[in-house]
Design a protein around this motif. Structure first.
Motif, PDB file in Angstrom:
ATOM      1  N   ARG A  10       0.793  -1.073   0.054  1.00 50.45           N
ATOM      2  CA  ARG A  10       0.134  -0.055   0.059  1.00 50.45           C
ATOM      3  C   ARG A  10       0.871   1.243  -0.035  1.00 50.45           C
ATOM      4  O   ARG A  10       1.896   1.184   0.732  1.00 50.45           O
ATOM      5  CB  ARG A  10      -0.820  -0.266   1.020  1.00 50.45           C
ATOM      6  CG  ARG A  10      -1.954   1.176   1.250  1.00 50.45           C
ATOM      7  CD  ARG A  10      -2.692   1.119   2.486  1.00 50.45           C
ATOM      8  NE  ARG A  10      -4.004   1.794   2.494  1.00 50.45           N
ATOM      9  CZ  ARG A  10      -3.825   3.113   2.854  1.00 50.45           C
ATOM     10  NH1 ARG A  10      -2.654   3.698   3.656  1.00 50.45           N
ATOM     11  NH2 ARG A  10      -4.821   3.900   2.891  1.00 50.45           N
ATOM     12  N   ARG A  17      -0.681   7.848  -3.971  1.00 49.65           N
ATOM     13  CA  ARG A  17      -1.683   6.741  -3.952  1.00 49.65           C
ATOM     14  C   ARG A  17      -2.706   7.037  -5.194  1.00 49.65           C
ATOM     15  O   ARG A  17      -3.147   6.307  -6.028  1.00 49.65           O
ATOM     16  CB  ARG A  17      -2.428   6.362  -2.668  1.00 49.65           C
ATOM     17  CG  ARG A  17      -3.145   5.146  -2.870  1.00 49.65           C
ATOM     18  CD  ARG A  17      -3.684   4.732  -1.523  1.00 49.65           C
ATOM     19  NE  ARG A  17      -4.234   5.482  -0.521  1.00 49.65           N
ATOM     20  CZ  ARG A  17      -3.663   5.965   0.580  1.00 49.65           C
ATOM     21  NH1 ARG A  17      -2.651   5.626   1.099  1.00 49.65           N
ATOM     22  NH2 ARG A  17      -4.436   7.023   1.320  1.00 49.65           N
ATOM     23  N   GLN A  18      -3.244   8.202  -5.055  1.00 53.12           N
ATOM     24  CA  GLN A  18      -4.272   8.606  -5.942  1.00 53.12           C
ATOM     25  C   GLN A  18      -3.756   8.639  -7.454  1.00 53.12           C
ATOM     26  O   GLN A  18      -4.437   8.460  -8.243  1.00 53.12           O
ATOM     27  CB  GLN A  18      -4.925   9.963  -5.641  1.00 53.12           C
ATOM     28  CG  GLN A  18      -6.083  10.633  -6.408  1.00 53.12           C
ATOM     29  CD  GLN A  18      -7.091   9.595  -6.734  1.00 53.12           C
ATOM     30  OE1 GLN A  18      -7.610   8.785  -5.662  1.00 53.12           O
ATOM     31  NE2 GLN A  18      -7.592   9.320  -7.882  1.00 53.12           N
ATOM     32  N   THR A  20      -1.133   7.081  -8.934  1.00 51.34           N
ATOM     33  CA  THR A  20      -0.939   5.743  -9.072  1.00 51.34           C
ATOM     34  C   THR A  20      -2.524   5.081  -9.483  1.00 51.34           C
ATOM     35  O   THR A  20      -2.272   4.377 -10.546  1.00 51.34           O
ATOM     36  CB  THR A  20      -0.308   4.927  -8.152  1.00 51.34           C
ATOM     37  OG1 THR A  20       0.972   5.806  -7.684  1.00 51.34           O
ATOM     38  CG2 THR A  20       0.097   3.510  -8.442  1.00 51.34           C
ATOM     39  N   PHE A  21      -3.468   5.344  -8.556  1.00 49.77           N
ATOM     40  CA  PHE A  21      -4.720   4.649  -8.881  1.00 49.77           C
ATOM     41  C   PHE A  21      -5.164   5.295 -10.263  1.00 49.77           C
ATOM     42  O   PHE A  21      -5.628   4.396 -11.273  1.00 49.77           O
ATOM     43  CB  PHE A  21      -5.484   5.141  -7.996  1.00 49.77           C
ATOM     44  CG  PHE A  21      -6.955   4.597  -8.406  1.00 49.77           C
ATOM     45  CD1 PHE A  21      -7.469   3.373  -8.127  1.00 49.77           C
ATOM     46  CD2 PHE A  21      -8.089   5.509  -8.800  1.00 49.77           C
ATOM     47  CE1 PHE A  21      -8.682   2.733  -8.636  1.00 49.77           C
ATOM     48  CE2 PHE A  21      -9.150   5.103  -9.244  1.00 49.77           C
ATOM     49  CZ  PHE A  21      -9.514   3.776  -9.035  1.00 49.77           C
ATOM     50  N   SER A  22      -4.934   6.438 -10.878  1.00 50.49           N
ATOM     51  CA  SER A  22      -5.703   6.958 -11.716  1.00 50.49           C
ATOM     52  C   SER A  22      -4.666   6.485 -12.998  1.00 50.49           C
ATOM     53  O   SER A  22      -5.370   5.941 -14.150  1.00 50.49           O
ATOM     54  CB  SER A  22      -5.680   8.736 -11.761  1.00 50.49           C
ATOM     55  OG  SER A  22      -5.901   9.056 -12.842  1.00 50.49           O
ATOM     56  N   ARG A  24      -2.749   3.729 -13.158  1.00 52.92           N
ATOM     57  CA  ARG A  24      -2.961   2.175 -13.367  1.00 52.92           C
ATOM     58  C   ARG A  24      -4.349   1.794 -13.740  1.00 52.92           C
ATOM     59  O   ARG A  24      -4.764   0.981 -14.707  1.00 52.92           O
ATOM     60  CB  ARG A  24      -2.734   1.454 -12.090  1.00 52.92           C
ATOM     61  CG  ARG A  24      -1.256   1.326 -11.911  1.00 52.92           C
ATOM     62  CD  ARG A  24      -0.812   0.537 -10.843  1.00 52.92           C
ATOM     63  NE  ARG A  24       0.612   0.620 -10.748  1.00 52.92           N
ATOM     64  CZ  ARG A  24       1.451  -0.624 -10.704  1.00 52.92           C
ATOM     65  NH1 ARG A  24       0.648  -1.633 -10.909  1.00 52.92           N
ATOM     66  NH2 ARG A  24       2.514  -0.409 -10.756  1.00 52.92           N
ATOM     67  N   ARG A  25      -5.400   2.405 -13.196  1.00 53.49           N
ATOM     68  CA  ARG A  25      -6.777   2.363 -13.755  1.00 53.49           C
ATOM     69  C   ARG A  25      -6.977   2.711 -15.291  1.00 53.49           C
ATOM     70  O   ARG A  25      -7.284   1.946 -16.146  1.00 53.49           O
ATOM     71  CB  ARG A  25      -7.715   3.507 -12.943  1.00 53.49           C
ATOM     72  CG  ARG A  25      -9.235   3.305 -13.457  1.00 53.49           C
ATOM     73  CD  ARG A  25     -10.048   4.548 -13.280  1.00 53.49           C
ATOM     74  NE  ARG A  25      -9.539   5.590 -13.938  1.00 53.49           N
ATOM     75  CZ  ARG A  25      -9.492   6.678 -13.478  1.00 53.49           C
ATOM     76  NH1 ARG A  25      -9.666   7.006 -12.031  1.00 53.49           N
ATOM     77  NH2 ARG A  25      -8.933   7.854 -14.336  1.00 53.49           N
ATOM     78  N   SER A  49     -12.935   3.222  -7.045  1.00 50.54           N
ATOM     79  CA  SER A  49     -11.806   4.010  -6.696  1.00 50.54           C
ATOM     80  C   SER A  49     -12.289   3.912  -5.163  1.00 50.54           C
ATOM     81  O   SER A  49     -13.048   3.529  -4.232  1.00 50.54           O
ATOM     82  CB  SER A  49     -12.036   5.325  -7.074  1.00 50.54           C
ATOM     83  OG  SER A  49     -12.875   6.165  -6.494  1.00 50.54           O
TER      84      SER A  49
END
Length: 157
Positions: A10, A17-18, A20-22, A24-25, A49
């Motif tokens: 994590r 983190r946000q 990376t999420f965006s 990778r999504r 999300s």
């Protein structure tokens, strides 16, 4: 320049983190689209999300159609396999229990003194020992009950 391998854990920094999420999504949605186009596969992807927003991709006219197709497929295949496995397990259990029952019936007959013709001297000696132990236990229990009755009668007198 070669990138290093990212450790999968994590990300503690909320901003990183946000981001990376965006990224990778978007990469995942792109890969799902490419798989559907290149291989003519029906692909459905659902991502929520961390903040609860929904992102989805469907190569079919709707994601619901893909989900319904999945439900029908798993219902037909999983249930058939499970039922067949359960039926085989019940058959195996039945055979095992029938063998156990047969062995117990044979043992009872021998204890009652029936079908002793095929027994060896060792088997007969084993039966004799079992019967002696049983007789000892029966006599002990009988003595206990008689002693209890005698003590009750003495109390009443």
């Amino acid at each position: 320049m070669v990138r290093g391998r990212t450790e999968l854990k994590r990300i503690e920094n909320a901003t990183s983190r946000q981001v990376t999420f965006s990224k990778r999504r978007n990469g995942l949605l792109k890969k799902a689209f490419e798989l559907s186009v290149l291989c003519d596969a029906e692909v459905g992807l659902i991502v929520f999300s961390p903040r609860g927003r929904l992102y989805e991709f469907a190569s079919a006219p709707s994601l619901q159609r893909t989900i319904d197709r999945y439900k029908v497929y798993t219902k037909d295949n999983v249930n058939d396999k499970t039922v067949q496995q359960d039926i085989q397990q019940v058959k195996d259990d039945t055979v095992g229990l029938a063998k156990q029952l047969e062995a117990l019936d044979e043992s009872i007959r021998k204890i009652l003194g029936e079908n002793l013709e095929g027994c060896s001297v060792e088997e007969l000696r084993g039966l004799e020992i079992k019967l002696e132990k049983s007789l000892h236990n029966i006599r002990r229990k009988k003595t206990e009950l008689l002693e209890k009755q005698i003590s009750k009668l003495k109390e009443n007198v």
